[in-house]
Structure formats: C-alpha cells, structure tokens
Motif scaffolding. Structure first.
Motif, PDB file in Angstrom:
ATOM      1  N   THR A  80       0.840  -1.200   0.000  1.00 20.19           N
ATOM      2  CA  THR A  80       0.000   0.000   0.000  1.00 20.19           C
ATOM      3  C   THR A  80       0.873   1.248   0.000  1.00 20.19           C
ATOM      4  O   THR A  80       1.940   1.278   0.606  1.00 20.19           O
ATOM      5  N   ARG A  81       0.409   2.274  -0.707  1.00 14.75           N
ATOM      6  CA  ARG A  81       1.141   3.538  -0.796  1.00 14.75           C
ATOM      7  C   ARG A  81       0.795   4.409   0.399  1.00 14.75           C
ATOM      8  O   ARG A  81      -0.346   4.428   0.843  1.00 14.75           O
ATOM      9  N   HIS A  82       1.798   5.142   0.896  1.00  9.75           N
ATOM     10  CA  HIS A  82       1.602   6.012   2.047  1.00  9.75           C
ATOM     11  C   HIS A  82       2.287   7.347   1.818  1.00  9.75           C
ATOM     12  O   HIS A  82       3.355   7.411   1.192  1.00  9.75           O
ATOM     13  N   GLU A  83       1.678   8.397   2.325  1.00  8.81           N
ATOM     14  CA  GLU A  83       2.305   9.715   2.387  1.00  8.81           C
ATOM     15  C   GLU A  83       2.222  10.148   3.840  1.00  8.81           C
ATOM     16  O   GLU A  83       1.133  10.272   4.407  1.00  8.81           O
ATOM     17  N   LEU A  84       3.390  10.329   4.454  1.00 12.08           N
ATOM     18  CA  LEU A  84       3.461  10.610   5.884  1.00 12.08           C
ATOM     19  C   LEU A  84       4.315  11.847   6.139  1.00 12.08           C
ATOM     20  O   LEU A  84       5.229  12.152   5.376  1.00 12.08           O
ATOM     21  N   ILE A  85       4.018  12.518   7.238  1.00 10.36           N
ATOM     22  CA  ILE A  85       4.825  13.648   7.687  1.00 10.36           C
ATOM     23  C   ILE A  85       5.274  13.350   9.102  1.00 10.36           C
ATOM     24  O   ILE A  85       4.483  12.900   9.936  1.00 10.36           O
ATOM     25  N   GLY A  86       6.564  13.601   9.360  1.00  7.13           N
ATOM     26  CA  GLY A  86       7.082  13.357  10.693  1.00  7.13           C
ATOM     27  C   GLY A  86       8.520  13.822  10.821  1.00  7.13           C
ATOM     28  O   GLY A  86       9.072  14.461   9.928  1.00  7.13           O
ATOM     29  N   LEU A 109      18.243  14.548   8.450  1.00  5.76           N
ATOM     30  CA  LEU A 109      18.128  14.076   9.841  1.00  5.76           C
ATOM     31  C   LEU A 109      17.797  15.236  10.779  1.00  5.76           C
ATOM     32  O   LEU A 109      18.363  16.316  10.672  1.00  5.76           O
ATOM     33  N   GLY A 110      16.863  14.980  11.676  1.00  7.88           N
ATOM     34  CA  GLY A 110      16.467  15.981  12.662  1.00  7.88           C
ATOM     35  C   GLY A 110      15.445  16.970  12.147  1.00  7.88           C
ATOM     36  O   GLY A 110      15.008  17.844  12.892  1.00  7.88           O
ATOM     37  N   GLU A 111      15.030  16.825  10.903  1.00  2.91           N
ATOM     38  CA  GLU A 111      14.070  17.754  10.308  1.00  2.91           C
ATOM     39  C   GLU A 111      12.702  17.105  10.145  1.00  2.91           C
ATOM     40  O   GLU A 111      12.566  15.886  10.102  1.00  2.91           O
ATOM     41  N   ARG A 112      11.695  17.965  10.033  1.00  2.00           N
ATOM     42  CA  ARG A 112      10.341  17.513   9.732  1.00  2.00           C
ATOM     43  C   ARG A 112      10.273  17.281   8.223  1.00  2.00           C
ATOM     44  O   ARG A 112      10.607  18.168   7.439  1.00  2.00           O
ATOM     45  N   VAL A 113       9.856  16.069   7.825  1.00  2.00           N
ATOM     46  CA  VAL A 113       9.871  15.691   6.411  1.00  2.00           C
ATOM     47  C   VAL A 113       8.530  15.090   5.978  1.00  2.00           C
ATOM     48  O   VAL A 113       7.736  14.641   6.794  1.00  2.00           O
ATOM     49  N   ARG A 114       8.340  15.100   4.668  1.00  2.00           N
ATOM     50  CA  ARG A 114       7.197  14.419   4.034  1.00  2.00           C
ATOM     51  C   ARG A 114       7.786  13.233   3.271  1.00  2.00           C
ATOM     52  O   ARG A 114       8.704  13.404   2.463  1.00  2.00           O
ATOM     53  N   VAL A 115       7.250  12.046   3.533  1.00  2.00           N
ATOM     54  CA  VAL A 115       7.756  10.817   2.913  1.00  2.00           C
ATOM     55  C   VAL A 115       6.638  10.179   2.097  1.00  2.00           C
ATOM     56  O   VAL A 115       5.514  10.041   2.583  1.00  2.00           O
ATOM     57  N   GLU A 116       6.963   9.794   0.882  1.00  2.00           N
ATOM     58  CA  GLU A 116       6.053   9.012   0.048  1.00  2.00           C
ATOM     59  C   GLU A 116       6.728   7.670  -0.192  1.00  2.00           C
ATOM     60  O   GLU A 116       7.918   7.622  -0.522  1.00  2.00           O
ATOM     61  N   GLY A 117       5.966   6.602  -0.005  1.00  2.00           N
ATOM     62  CA  GLY A 117       6.550   5.291  -0.201  1.00  2.00           C
ATOM     63  C   GLY A 117       5.528   4.185  -0.183  1.00  2.00           C
ATOM     64  O   GLY A 117       4.325   4.419  -0.113  1.00  2.00           O
ATOM     65  N   VAL A 118       6.043   2.956  -0.238  1.00  2.30           N
ATOM     66  CA  VAL A 118       5.211   1.759  -0.282  1.00  2.30           C
ATOM     67  C   VAL A 118       5.551   0.886   0.917  1.00  2.30           C
ATOM     68  O   VAL A 118       6.727   0.651   1.219  1.00  2.30           O
ATOM     69  N   ARG A 119       4.511   0.417   1.587  1.00  2.00           N
ATOM     70  CA  ARG A 119       4.726  -0.451   2.743  1.00  2.00           C
ATOM     71  C   ARG A 119       5.362  -1.755   2.287  1.00  2.00           C
ATOM     72  O   ARG A 119       4.845  -2.446   1.409  1.00  2.00           O
ATOM     73  N   ASP A 120       6.503  -2.082   2.927  1.00  3.49           N
ATOM     74  CA  ASP A 120       7.302  -3.226   2.509  1.00  3.49           C
ATOM     75  C   ASP A 120       7.537  -4.205   3.652  1.00  3.49           C
ATOM     76  O   ASP A 120       8.313  -5.139   3.523  1.00  3.49           O
ATOM     77  N   GLY A 121       6.884  -3.974   4.777  1.00  8.58           N
ATOM     78  CA  GLY A 121       7.011  -4.818   5.956  1.00  8.58           C
ATOM     79  C   GLY A 121       6.099  -4.269   7.041  1.00  8.58           C
ATOM     80  O   GLY A 121       5.425  -3.259   6.843  1.00  8.58           O
ATOM     81  N   PHE A 122       6.085  -4.925   8.195  1.00 11.95           N
ATOM     82  CA  PHE A 122       5.190  -4.514   9.278  1.00 11.95           C
ATOM     83  C   PHE A 122       5.285  -3.019   9.560  1.00 11.95           C
ATOM     84  O   PHE A 122       4.276  -2.328   9.623  1.00 11.95           O
ATOM     85  N   ARG A 156      10.082   9.004  -2.293  1.00 13.28           N
ATOM     86  CA  ARG A 156      10.404  10.425  -2.266  1.00 13.28           C
ATOM     87  C   ARG A 156      10.424  10.910  -0.817  1.00 13.28           C
ATOM     88  O   ARG A 156       9.589  10.500  -0.010  1.00 13.28           O
ATOM     89  N   ILE A 157      11.394  11.795  -0.531  1.00 14.98           N
ATOM     90  CA  ILE A 157      11.477  12.395   0.796  1.00 14.98           C
ATOM     91  C   ILE A 157      11.930  13.840   0.628  1.00 14.98           C
ATOM     92  O   ILE A 157      12.894  14.117  -0.080  1.00 14.98           O
ATOM     93  N   ASP A 158      11.184  14.759   1.236  1.00 15.18           N
ATOM     94  CA  ASP A 158      11.458  16.192   1.156  1.00 15.18           C
ATOM     95  C   ASP A 158      11.148  16.845   2.495  1.00 15.18           C
ATOM     96  O   ASP A 158      10.409  16.290   3.317  1.00 15.18           O
ATOM     97  N   ARG A 159      11.678  18.045   2.681  1.00 12.03           N
ATOM     98  CA  ARG A 159      11.308  18.818   3.868  1.00 12.03           C
ATOM     99  C   ARG A 159       9.805  19.088   3.829  1.00 12.03           C
ATOM    100  O   ARG A 159       9.250  19.362   2.773  1.00 12.03           O
TER     101      ARG A 159
END
Length: 66
Positions: free
Chosen positions: A5-11, A42-55, A62-65
C-alpha cells in the motif's frame, strides 16, 4: 494495512542504531528504506512518500522537507 500500500506521511526524521526512522507522533514510527541522501534531512520535519514493505517498513520513493 496490507503490504504494497502507498503512504504519504509527515514526521520527524531520526536515526536509530544506524537506520532511518520516521517519528509520526503519538508513539508511531516507521523504519525507512531510503537512499543515503535522505540522511541530510536528519532531525528535520519531512514528508515521505513510499510503499509499505514490511510490518513497520516503508520503501521510500520520495522524501522532502515538510
């Protein structure tokens, strides 16, 4: 959430025992399978787009600020 499943997360992008981890708050974390270039964030708030590949593993596309 099934695998693939595709995910877009911020953290907050952190490092744990040499691996990249995304802390999405409220105790939620994802391990990230990302290229070495992601470490510059590292240490920054980022937006990540990706595909779940495990638990708790996300294959990063893609990863950006945030």
């Amino acid at each position: 959430m099934p695998l693939g499943t595709r995910h877009e997360l911020i953290g907050l992008l952190l490092e744990d025992r040499g691996s990249l981890v995304l802390d999405v708050g409220h105790g939620g974390t994802w391990r990230l399978d990302a290229g070495r270039g992601a470490r510059r964030l590292l240490g920054e708030r980022v937006r990540v787009e990706g595909v779940r590949d495990g638990f708790d593993l996300l294959a990063v596309k893609r990863i950006d600020r945030a």
